[in-house]
Each structure stands twice: as structure tokens, then as C-alpha cells.
Design an enzyme around this catalytic site. Structure first.
Site, PDB file in Angstrom:
ATOM      1  N   CYS A  90      -0.992   3.610 -33.594  1.00 45.22           N
ATOM      2  CA  CYS A  90      -2.005   3.877 -32.570  1.00 45.22           C
ATOM      3  C   CYS A  90      -2.572   5.274 -32.720  1.00 45.22           C
ATOM      4  O   CYS A  90      -3.737   5.514 -32.414  1.00 45.22           O
ATOM      5  CB  CYS A  90      -1.412   3.688 -31.184  1.00 45.22           C
ATOM      6  SG  CYS A  90       0.049   4.693 -30.897  1.00 45.22           S
TER       7      CYS A  90
HETATM    8  P1  NAD Z   1      -2.077  -6.836 -28.683  1.00 52.07           P
HETATM    9  O1  NAD Z   1      -2.806  -6.273 -27.530  1.00 52.07           O
HETATM   10  O2  NAD Z   1      -2.704  -7.936 -29.443  1.00 52.07           O
HETATM   11  O3  NAD Z   1      -0.648  -7.398 -28.212  1.00 52.07           O
HETATM   12  C1  NAD Z   1       0.275  -6.575 -27.516  1.00 52.07           C
HETATM   13  C2  NAD Z   1       1.207  -7.458 -26.700  1.00 52.07           C
HETATM   14  O4  NAD Z   1       0.459  -8.118 -25.679  1.00 52.07           O
HETATM   15  C3  NAD Z   1       1.882  -8.567 -27.509  1.00 52.07           C
HETATM   16  O5  NAD Z   1       3.203  -8.725 -27.050  1.00 52.07           O
HETATM   17  C4  NAD Z   1       1.038  -9.780 -27.170  1.00 52.07           C
HETATM   18  O6  NAD Z   1       1.715 -11.010 -27.305  1.00 52.07           O
HETATM   19  C5  NAD Z   1       0.704  -9.518 -25.710  1.00 52.07           C
HETATM   20  N1  NAD Z   1      -0.475 -10.202 -25.191  1.00 52.07           N
HETATM   21  C6  NAD Z   1      -1.514 -10.716 -25.890  1.00 52.07           C
HETATM   22  N2  NAD Z   1      -2.428 -11.245 -25.036  1.00 52.07           N
HETATM   23  C7  NAD Z   1      -1.949 -11.045 -23.788  1.00 52.07           C
HETATM   24  C8  NAD Z   1      -2.440 -11.342 -22.484  1.00 52.07           C
HETATM   25  N3  NAD Z   1      -3.608 -11.951 -22.294  1.00 52.07           N
HETATM   26  N4  NAD Z   1      -1.695 -10.970 -21.411  1.00 52.07           N
HETATM   27  C9  NAD Z   1      -0.521 -10.317 -21.572  1.00 52.07           C
HETATM   28  N5  NAD Z   1       0.004 -10.027 -22.792  1.00 52.07           N
HETATM   29  C10 NAD Z   1      -0.698 -10.384 -23.884  1.00 52.07           C
HETATM   30  O7  NAD Z   1      -1.728  -5.608 -29.640  1.00 52.07           O
HETATM   31  P2  NAD Z   1      -0.951  -5.624 -31.021  1.00 52.07           P
HETATM   32  O8  NAD Z   1      -1.791  -6.237 -32.082  1.00 52.07           O
HETATM   33  O9  NAD Z   1       0.430  -6.147 -30.829  1.00 52.07           O
HETATM   34  O10 NAD Z   1      -0.818  -4.061 -31.302  1.00 52.07           O
HETATM   35  C11 NAD Z   1      -1.845  -3.288 -31.821  1.00 52.07           C
HETATM   36  C12 NAD Z   1      -2.550  -2.512 -30.717  1.00 52.07           C
HETATM   37  O11 NAD Z   1      -1.601  -1.766 -29.982  1.00 52.07           O
HETATM   38  C13 NAD Z   1      -3.542  -1.490 -31.260  1.00 52.07           C
HETATM   39  O12 NAD Z   1      -4.688  -1.509 -30.455  1.00 52.07           O
HETATM   40  C14 NAD Z   1      -2.800  -0.170 -31.105  1.00 52.07           C
HETATM   41  O13 NAD Z   1      -3.628   0.958 -31.000  1.00 52.07           O
HETATM   42  C15 NAD Z   1      -2.045  -0.413 -29.854  1.00 52.07           C
HETATM   43  N6  NAD Z   1      -0.909   0.481 -29.753  1.00 52.07           N
HETATM   44  C16 NAD Z   1      -0.997   1.504 -28.851  1.00 52.07           C
HETATM   45  C17 NAD Z   1       0.046   2.401 -28.742  1.00 52.07           C
HETATM   46  C18 NAD Z   1      -0.022   3.527 -27.757  1.00 52.07           C
HETATM   47  O14 NAD Z   1       1.019   4.082 -27.430  1.00 52.07           O
HETATM   48  N7  NAD Z   1      -1.189   3.893 -27.279  1.00 52.07           N
HETATM   49  C19 NAD Z   1       1.198   2.258 -29.536  1.00 52.07           C
HETATM   50  C20 NAD Z   1       1.243   1.192 -30.439  1.00 52.07           C
HETATM   51  C21 NAD Z   1       0.192   0.308 -30.536  1.00 52.07           C
END
Ligand code: NAD
Length: 482
Positions: free
Chosen positions: A281
Site C-alpha cells: 500500500c
Molecule cells: P480488497 O479491497 O479487494 O479486499 C480486502 C478484503 O476485503 C478481502 O478480505 C476481501 O475479501 C474483502 N472484501 C471484498 N469485497 C468486500 C465487500 N463488499 N465487503 C466487505 N469485504 C469485502 O483489497 P486487496 O486486493 O485484498 O488488497 C489490496 C488493496 O489493499 C490495495 O488497494 C492496497 O493499497 C490496500 N492496502 C492498504 C493498506 C493500508 O494500510 N493502507 C495495507 C495493505 C493493503
């Protein structure tokens, strides 16, 4: 070996009520089936919340010292399992050995840090007319829903489960469907450490399971790390009476000024951009270089980028992307960059070597000659794609650095203390680095973004608001007689 994963609900390891499952395959070799896991839905989530509701009073009433000891013992368990965890993390997510070793060593440290917090939750007393006493107490908030991404599948959950459990809450944990095994291993460690089996529920699955966690009104607080799009949908659903903490995407720049040591700048840019295959991120996705050094810096960054070894095993500097959708997104944004008229300087393709062909391996990619308005400069790619931007002055560099919807991390490279201070003051990001990569965080310092990178309501990781998210505060007025 293929793992047969299960949910953990009401103190037992169980399949999804529907019997549905999903597969997780090794991103370095799609023919390797890592495991099969329950594809949970709202029924599993409801069962989990029913059980957590029942278990909540016992865990909330457990002495803080005991909660701390359990988190410490879970940390010991993870440390004892470190070698196999590193292997599994490499296989499940595609981290390099160095990256996996770092994560596996950090997670127990996190649990120990939050163990200490269990015994530090204090209230306050307030001046009041005698004989009345006015004071505050902090209480567990209830059931905490923790929804996490795949890129740090032990570390990020440990920063949520650790403080939530330390505060005496029961926890409903929904790991990413890309890294279900690491989620299961973390729960196993907590149980091995002595956590009452009813105090934690693990529900595996994708977005539907995550949405069901958020929709259950008995979940008092939702802590989420993931994409901005999903975070926004969670925020809409939670409403005003429940608590939410969202850490989301980034589009993080390194600004390089004319006086910078260009070799050092190139080294930290390449580290921040291509570590974790660009899937952090806080990863560096933009370089804003002032005119005087732009071309020289670009040359040095490209030379270092082309020297990176892509692969698995010892010596690999960049592993595969984590999933087929990550690969598709990388290829899509390379095409967008080219179509928008940016110059593709290096990378931009899949790796075609025999040993890499079965995985999601790509070449680290650098674009230059970009211009404001390009999606390459505004959208989070979350892959190994770095875009150079040219600035005529410090002020323009700062403006370009801030000219995105995200505000997670930004770095400046300079020897000029005054310029560094001006950058720190002007950067609209929650994390500002000076002569450091945009990646890399202290576990004992507050973490969180500005703008669309975070709700900014509570900082994660450390600092005075860390435990507040997981606790209610009650104000008591006490008179000895009516
Ligand atoms: P994502 O948003 O696709 O998924 C994150 C989680 O949310 C997963 O467990 C997923 O199954 C769940 N999810 C998906 N749809 C949902 C819904 N409608 N309601 C509730 N939960 C739902 O993200 P990803 O691909 O797993 O991770 C990448 C993203 O995470 C990037 O945008 C990255 O920047 C961000 N990230 C941010 C940080 C931070 O601290 N700011 C750290 C790591 C990753």
C-alpha cells in the site's frame, strides 16, 4: 501437500454450512494447489456472530494480565513455527524468502506489543464537587469484525486481532481469499496460546463473506484494510451507530530534488517500487524529479530495475504477482500507459522463461514522459509499475506529489534541511519520509493515510488512539449517597 482449510466457529473447526469451497493456488506455479477452503456466506457469518455473542462476557471478564499472557504465548507459537510459516507464506502469496522472513518475524513482535496494551487501558478522574467522583472507564466494545487484504496476511491481521483481543473483545476474522492459509495459521497460533476457543471466529471466503460481516448489526466495530472501493462500500453500510476504521489505497511519490545523491535516491526508489512486486500500500508508484536531475535519475533507476532478478528461491529480488487478477491489472495499466502516450522505458511484459511461465511473473516496469491527467499517475495499479514525472521547481514537485486522491505515504530525497521541512509540512499524506523509501514502517509508531487512503478516525499500529478504537469510554458520576 494440499491443505484442507476450515472455518473456526463456536470453538470448532467446521466447513461452510453450504459445503462450498474455493481453491488457492501457488502464484509462482499455478499447478500447485496450496489448499481448499470454505467459501462462506451469510449463514456462516450469522453462526459465527451467534457464538461470539455468547462467548463475549467470559472474554471481556478475563483478567487483562491473562489476555496479555495469551497473546505472548501466541507470539511464542508463531516464532516456534517460523520456518514452516515462511515456506507456506512464500507458497501461498508469492513473497520472496527475504520478504516472507521479515513478515513472519514481525507478526509475533506485533502480538507482544499489543499484549502490553492489555494492561495499560486507563480512564481518568475529573474535578467534581465533593463527595461526588466523576471518572471514565474503558470497556470492550463488543464483537470486532476484522477484514484484511492478502499482501501482509499475518502482519496486518495481527495489528487488528492483537489490540481487539487485548481490549477484551471477541473477534470475527475474515482474511483475504488470496491468503486463507495464513489467516488460519494466525488463528491456530492464538488458540495454541490459550485463547478461549469461543473468543475468535474465522470465516473464510471472498467479498460476500466480508459484506455479511459488515451487514451483521451485532458486529460493533469493523476494522478493514484493503482497496478504497471496498472500503467505501463498508463505510456506507456501517452507519453512524457503529465504529469503522478503514486503511485503503495509495499512489505514493518519491520527490527527488537537485541536491540529492542520485545513487542513493535510485536505490530507495527501486526498493520502494518493486519490493513485494509493487504490491504494498505504501509502495512507490511515482517519482517526481526536478528538471536538473530528471534524466540522470531516470537512467540510474532503469539500470537498477533491469538488474533485478525476478523469480523464486534464493537471490530472487521480485516474486510473482499474487493472483491472475493482479496480473490482468498490471497488463491493463501497461496498456493504459502506452495508450495515454507515456514512454515505456523498461519492463511491461510477463516473464517468458521456462521456469517462470507457470506463475504470474512480470518484469518491473518504468514509464517516463508522463503528463498530468494520465490514469497512470492517478490510479492505484498495485503492481510493479513506476511512473516518472518532471517538475520545474520544488513548489511544482510538491504540487504534483499532492495531486492525487490518495494520501498514504510520500518521500523526499534531499540534503537540504529546509527543503525537507517544507516538504514535511506541505505533504498531504499520513506518512512522510525524508531520504527513505515510501515503504517500511515502525511497528511502534502511528500508521494511517490522509484523503482517500483512510477514514482517519483512528490511527493503526500505535499511538494514543490505537486502543480507543477497540474500547468504549463510559463516564461515571458516583455519589456515596442519594
Ligand atoms: P480488497 O479491497 O479487494 O479486499 C480486502 C478484503 O476485503 C478481502 O478480505 C476481501 O475479501 C474483502 N472484501 C471484498 N469485497 C468486500 C465487500 N463488499 N465487503 C466487505 N469485504 C469485502 O483489497 P486487496 O486486493 O485484498 O488488497 C489490496 C488493496 O489493499 C490495495 O488497494 C492496497 O493499497 C490496500 N492496502 C492498504 C493498506 C493500508 O494500510 N493502507 C495495507 C495493505 C493493503
Amino acid at each position: 501437500m494440499t491443505i484442507a482449510g476450515l472455518n473456526h466457529i463456536d470453538g470448532r473447526w467446521v466447513p461452510a454450512a453450504s459445503g462450498a469451497v474455493f481453491e488457492r493456488r501457488n502464484p509462482a506455479d499455478e499447478s500447485d494447489l496450496v489448499g481448499v477452503f470454505p467459501d462462506s456466506d451469510a449463514v456462516d457469518v450469522r453462526n459465527a456472530v451467534d457464538a461470539l455473542d455468547k462467548a463475549a462476557p467470559e472474554w471481556a471478564g478475563t483478567a487483562p494480565e491473562r489476555r496479555a499472557a495469551i497473546l505472548e504465548a501466541a507470539a511464542d507459537h508463531l516464532t516456534a513455527q517460523a520456518s514452516s510459516l515462511v515456506d507456506e507464506l512464500i507458497r501461498e502469496e508469492g513473497k520472496t524468502r527475504t520478504e516472507a522472513t521479515m513478515e513472519v518475524s514481525r507478526t509475533p513482535m506485533n502480538l507482544r506489543f499489543y499484549a502490553g496494551e492489555a494492561t495499560r487501558a486507563t480512564g481518568a478522574t475529573f474535578p467534581a464537587p465533593a463527595p461526588t467522583t466523576v471518572y471514565t472507564v474503558r470497556e470492550p466494545i463488543g464483537i470486532v469484525g476484522a477484514i484484511t487484504p492478502w499482501n501482509f496476511p499475518l502482519n496486518i491481521p495481527s495489528r487488528k486481532l492483537g489490540p481487539a483481543l487485548a481490549a477484551g473483545n471477541t473477534v470475527l476474522f475474515k482474511p483475504s481469499e488470496i491468503t486463507p492459509l495464513m489467516g488460519q495459521r494466525l488463528v491456530e497460533a492464538l488458540l495454541a496460546g490459550g485463547l478461549p476457543a469461543g473468543a475468535i471466529a474465522l470465516v473464510q471466503g471472498g467479498g460476500a463473506a466480508g459484506a455479511a460481516v459488515v451487514e451483521d448489526q451485532r458486529v460493533a466495530a469493523v476494522t478493514f484494510t484493503g482497496s478504497t472501493a471496498v472500503g467505501r462500500s463498508i463505510h456506507r453500510c456501517v452507519g453512524p451507530e457503529r465504529r469503522v476504521q478503514l486503511e485503503m489505497g495509495g499512489k505514493n511519490p518519491v520527490v527527488v530534488l537537485a541536491d540529492a545523491d542520485l545513487d542513493a535516491a535510485a536505490a530507495l526508489i527501486v526498493k520502494g517500487a518493486f519490493g513485494l512486486s509493487g504490491q504494498a500500500c505504501t509502495g512507490t508508484s511515482r517519482v517526481v524529479a526536478v528538471d536538473e536531475i530528471h534524466d540522470a535519475l531516470l537512467g540510474k533507476v532503469v539500470a537498477r530495475t533491469e538488474a533485478l532478478t525476478v523469480g523464486i528461491g534464493a537471490g530472487a529480488a521480485m516474486g510473482p504477482l499474487a493472483s491472475s487478477s493482479q496480473l490482468a491489472k498490471f497488463l491493463e495499466y501497461v496498456k493504459i500507459g502506452v495508450d495515454e502516450g507515456a514512454d515505456l522505458i523498461c519492463g511491461g511484459t510477463r516473464c517468458e522463461e521456462e521456469s517462470l511461465r507457470n506463475g504470474f511473473f512480470v518484469r518491473p516496469t518504468v514509464f517516463a514522459n508522463t503528463s498530468p491527467g494520465m490514469r497512470l499517475l492517478s490510479d492505484e495499479v498495485f503492481g510493479p509499475v513506476l511512473a516518472f514525472q518532471r517538475a520545474a521547481s520544488f513548489d511544482e514537485a510538491l504540487t504534483l506529489a499532492n495531486d492525487v486522491a490518495f494520501g498514504l505515504s510520500a518521500s523526499v530525497v534531499t540534503k537540504n534541511l529546509s527543503a525537507a521541512h517544507r516538504f514535511v509540512a506541505g505533504s498531504r499524506t499520513g506518512l512522510v519520509k525524508v531520504n527513505q523509501p515510501t515503504t517500511g514502517m515502525a511497528m511502534n509508531a502511528p500508521f494511517g493515510g490522509y484523503k482517500q487512503s483512510s477514514t482517519q478516525t483512528f490511527k493503526e499500529q500505535a499511538g494514543p488512539t490505537l486502543m480507543q478504537f477497540y474500547q468504549s469510554e463510559k463516564t461515571v458520576y458516583l455519589s456515596p449517597d442519594a
